[in-house]
Design a protein around this motif. Structure first.
Motif, PDB file in Angstrom:
ATOM      1  N   ASP A   1      -6.114   8.476  11.774  1.00 21.01           N
ATOM      2  CA  ASP A   1      -5.079   7.821  10.970  1.00 21.01           C
ATOM      3  C   ASP A   1      -3.691   8.471  11.074  1.00 21.01           C
ATOM      4  N   PRO A   2      -3.547   9.798  10.965  1.00 21.39           N
ATOM      5  CA  PRO A   2      -2.191  10.390  11.027  1.00 21.39           C
ATOM      6  C   PRO A   2      -1.463  10.117  12.342  1.00 21.39           C
ATOM      7  N   VAL A   3      -2.164  10.239  13.467  1.00 21.46           N
ATOM      8  CA  VAL A   3      -1.540   9.992  14.766  1.00 21.46           C
ATOM      9  C   VAL A   3      -1.302   8.492  14.966  1.00 21.46           C
ATOM     10  N   TRP A   4      -2.254   7.689  14.533  1.00 15.99           N
ATOM     11  CA  TRP A   4      -2.123   6.232  14.620  1.00 15.99           C
ATOM     12  C   TRP A   4      -0.878   5.758  13.874  1.00 15.99           C
ATOM     13  N   TYR A   5      -0.662   6.340  12.696  1.00 14.84           N
ATOM     14  CA  TYR A   5       0.499   5.999  11.861  1.00 14.84           C
ATOM     15  C   TYR A   5       1.808   6.238  12.607  1.00 14.84           C
ATOM     16  N   LEU A   6       1.877   7.354  13.298  1.00 16.55           N
ATOM     17  CA  LEU A   6       3.104   7.696  14.018  1.00 16.55           C
ATOM     18  C   LEU A   6       3.257   6.855  15.284  1.00 16.55           C
ATOM     19  N   LEU A   7       2.157   6.652  15.994  1.00 15.75           N
ATOM     20  CA  LEU A   7       2.196   5.943  17.269  1.00 15.75           C
ATOM     21  C   LEU A   7       2.510   4.461  17.104  1.00 15.75           C
ATOM     22  N   PHE A   8       1.962   3.851  16.045  1.00 19.26           N
ATOM     23  CA  PHE A   8       2.084   2.406  15.870  1.00 19.26           C
ATOM     24  C   PHE A   8       2.979   2.021  14.694  1.00 19.26           C
ATOM     25  N   ASP A   9       4.119   2.678  14.619  1.00 23.29           N
ATOM     26  CA  ASP A   9       5.201   2.280  13.718  1.00 23.29           C
ATOM     27  C   ASP A   9       4.764   2.145  12.263  1.00 23.29           C
ATOM     28  N   GLY A  10       4.057   3.159  11.768  1.00 24.38           N
ATOM     29  CA  GLY A  10       3.713   3.187  10.346  1.00 24.38           C
ATOM     30  C   GLY A  10       2.431   2.489   9.968  1.00 24.38           C
ATOM     31  N   CYS A  11       1.617   2.105  10.955  1.00 22.58           N
ATOM     32  CA  CYS A  11       0.356   1.406  10.671  1.00 22.58           C
ATOM     33  C   CYS A  11      -0.692   2.394  10.142  1.00 22.58           C
ATOM     34  N   ASN A  12      -1.400   1.989   9.086  1.00 20.63           N
ATOM     35  CA  ASN A  12      -2.459   2.807   8.482  1.00 20.63           C
ATOM     36  C   ASN A  12      -3.828   2.190   8.776  1.00 20.63           C
ATOM     37  N   LEU A  13      -4.760   3.024   9.193  1.00 18.73           N
ATOM     38  CA  LEU A  13      -6.112   2.546   9.483  1.00 18.73           C
ATOM     39  C   LEU A  13      -7.001   2.488   8.242  1.00 18.73           C
ATOM     40  N   THR A  14      -6.651   3.212   7.208  1.00 24.46           N
ATOM     41  CA  THR A  14      -7.578   3.409   6.089  1.00 24.46           C
ATOM     42  C   THR A  14      -7.152   2.707   4.794  1.00 24.46           C
ATOM     43  N   ARG A  15      -6.277   1.724   4.881  1.00 28.26           N
ATOM     44  CA  ARG A  15      -5.838   1.029   3.672  1.00 28.26           C
ATOM     45  C   ARG A  15      -6.882   0.017   3.189  1.00 28.26           C
ATOM     46  N   GLU A  16      -7.069   0.005   1.881  1.00 27.34           N
ATOM     47  CA  GLU A  16      -7.973  -0.952   1.242  1.00 27.34           C
ATOM     48  C   GLU A  16      -7.124  -2.046   0.607  1.00 27.34           C
ATOM     49  N   SER A  17      -6.512  -2.850   1.464  1.00 28.82           N
ATOM     50  CA  SER A  17      -5.490  -3.808   1.029  1.00 28.82           C
ATOM     51  C   SER A  17      -6.020  -4.873   0.084  1.00 28.82           C
ATOM     52  N   TRP A  18      -7.317  -5.119   0.114  1.00 27.50           N
ATOM     53  CA  TRP A  18      -7.884  -6.117  -0.798  1.00 27.50           C
ATOM     54  C   TRP A  18      -7.692  -5.728  -2.263  1.00 27.50           C
ATOM     55  N   LYS A  19      -7.620  -4.429  -2.536  1.00 27.67           N
ATOM     56  CA  LYS A  19      -7.459  -3.980  -3.928  1.00 27.67           C
ATOM     57  C   LYS A  19      -6.094  -4.380  -4.477  1.00 27.67           C
ATOM     58  N   ALA A  20      -5.061  -4.235  -3.659  1.00 27.73           N
ATOM     59  CA  ALA A  20      -3.709  -4.633  -4.082  1.00 27.73           C
ATOM     60  C   ALA A  20      -3.651  -6.137  -4.328  1.00 27.73           C
ATOM     61  N   LEU A  21      -4.318  -6.920  -3.486  1.00 28.83           N
ATOM     62  CA  LEU A  21      -4.327  -8.367  -3.654  1.00 28.83           C
ATOM     63  C   LEU A  21      -5.080  -8.778  -4.912  1.00 28.83           C
ATOM     64  N   GLU A  22      -6.160  -8.100  -5.186  1.00 30.67           N
ATOM     65  CA  GLU A  22      -6.949  -8.413  -6.380  1.00 30.67           C
ATOM     66  C   GLU A  22      -6.195  -8.094  -7.663  1.00 30.67           C
ATOM     67  N   GLN A  23      -5.291  -7.113  -7.582  1.00 30.69           N
ATOM     68  CA  GLN A  23      -4.542  -6.702  -8.770  1.00 30.69           C
ATOM     69  C   GLN A  23      -3.211  -7.433  -8.917  1.00 30.69           C
ATOM     70  N   ALA A  24      -2.823  -8.198  -7.900  1.00 28.67           N
ATOM     71  CA  ALA A  24      -1.548  -8.925  -7.947  1.00 28.67           C
ATOM     72  C   ALA A  24      -1.643 -10.106  -8.919  1.00 28.67           C
ATOM     73  N   ARG A  25      -0.465 -10.633  -9.300  1.00 25.12           N
ATOM     74  CA  ARG A  25      -0.405 -11.657 -10.350  1.00 25.12           C
ATOM     75  C   ARG A  25      -0.541 -13.077  -9.783  1.00 25.12           C
ATOM     76  N   PHE A  26      -1.640 -13.322  -9.076  1.00 31.16           N
ATOM     77  CA  PHE A  26      -1.884 -14.667  -8.562  1.00 31.16           C
ATOM     78  C   PHE A  26      -2.911 -15.374  -9.443  1.00 31.16           C
ATOM     79  N   SER A  27      -2.759 -16.698  -9.580  1.00 31.52           N
ATOM     80  CA  SER A  27      -3.681 -17.457 -10.429  1.00 31.52           C
ATOM     81  C   SER A  27      -5.014 -17.704  -9.733  1.00 31.52           C
ATOM     82  N   LYS A  28      -5.007 -17.658  -8.396  1.00 27.31           N
ATOM     83  CA  LYS A  28      -6.229 -17.900  -7.623  1.00 27.31           C
ATOM     84  C   LYS A  28      -6.186 -17.041  -6.373  1.00 27.31           C
TER      85      LYS A  28
END
Length: 244
Positions: A192-219
């Protein structure tokens, strides 16, 4: 296990020392912004080929969110080279946002290849602050392979919510962290640390579904899948859409 990951991370970082030195000297970010669009132009051809069925499935109901104007007003966040354009319905009015101005020439090429779309404008801005886009002005916001690299996912989703009209939709397709019990997750943590630097800030270990589940969407319609990609590290994906 944590010690093993730390030792392996250190070994990888030593191998990547020239890249870290350039970053320390303040040169790597400029280099990355220059070469990354060329890399992405090649990567997205492969990605679209391997993910074509999932993208068609994802975008199949876009027109259901067409607003009162009769034309679908769509904002693509982190548009990159315009790899999603061919999946959008005819007559769609497309506005693009990306923080890297070097994508513009690739967008111009994609626009020429997709005359079924009505291109509105390209805005150079980070997704966390899209003040150039009016509140409630978009029927749909699209974001693919972007939440892995943004600085603040919660702030991005707040901005998405702001620019969407009531009843508008946010479509996403993102690579995410694998299950913690897998070897793939182990290597995601190591690289992840090298990947982040090599690919313009990309993270391999993000659990992005959690942010979506907590966002203020009705569905929220969200699915996990192991994408049929050549690169195993980015096979774990989520995709779906959320309604304001």
């Amino acid at each position: 296990m944590a010690l093993t990951i730390l030792i392996l991370r250190l070994a990888v970082c030593i191998l990547a020392f020239p890249m870290y030195l350039l970053d320390f000297l303040g040169l790597w970010n400029w280099i990355c912004k220059q070469w990354f669009p060329y890399f992405l132009a090649r990567f997205t051809v492969m990605y679209n080929k391997q993910m074509v069925s999932k993208k068609r499935e994802l975008f199949s109901n876009l027109q259901e969110f067409t607003g009162p104007s009769g034309k679908l007003s769509l904002l693509e966040l982190g548009c990159g080279t315009g790899a999603n354009f061919k999946f959008y319905p005819s007559g769609c009015q497309v506005t693009c946002v990306d923080p890297n101005p070097n994508f513009e020439k690739f967008l111009i090429k994609s626009i020429a290849q997709n005359p079924h779309l009505q291109f509105e404008r390209f805005i150079v801005a980070a997704g966390e602050n899209m003040h150039q886009v009016a509140t409630g002005s978009m029927d749909v916001v699209v974001c693919t392979l972007v939440l892995c690299s943004v600085k603040n996912q919660d702030q991005i989703l707040q901005e998405v919510h702001r620019v969407l009209r009531p009843g508008g939709a946010f479509y996403f397709m993102e690579h995410v962290a694998d299950k913690p019990s897998t070897w793939n997750y182990f290597w995601q943590q190591v690289l992840d640390p090298v990947w982040y630097l090599l690919f313009d800030g990309c993270n391999l270990t993000r659990e992005s579904w959690k942010a979506l589940e907590q966002a203020r969407f009705s569905k929220l319609k969200l699915q996990h899948l192991q994408a049929p990609l050549s690169w195993e590290l980015v096979r774990p994906h989520i995709y779906g859409y959320a309604v304001k």
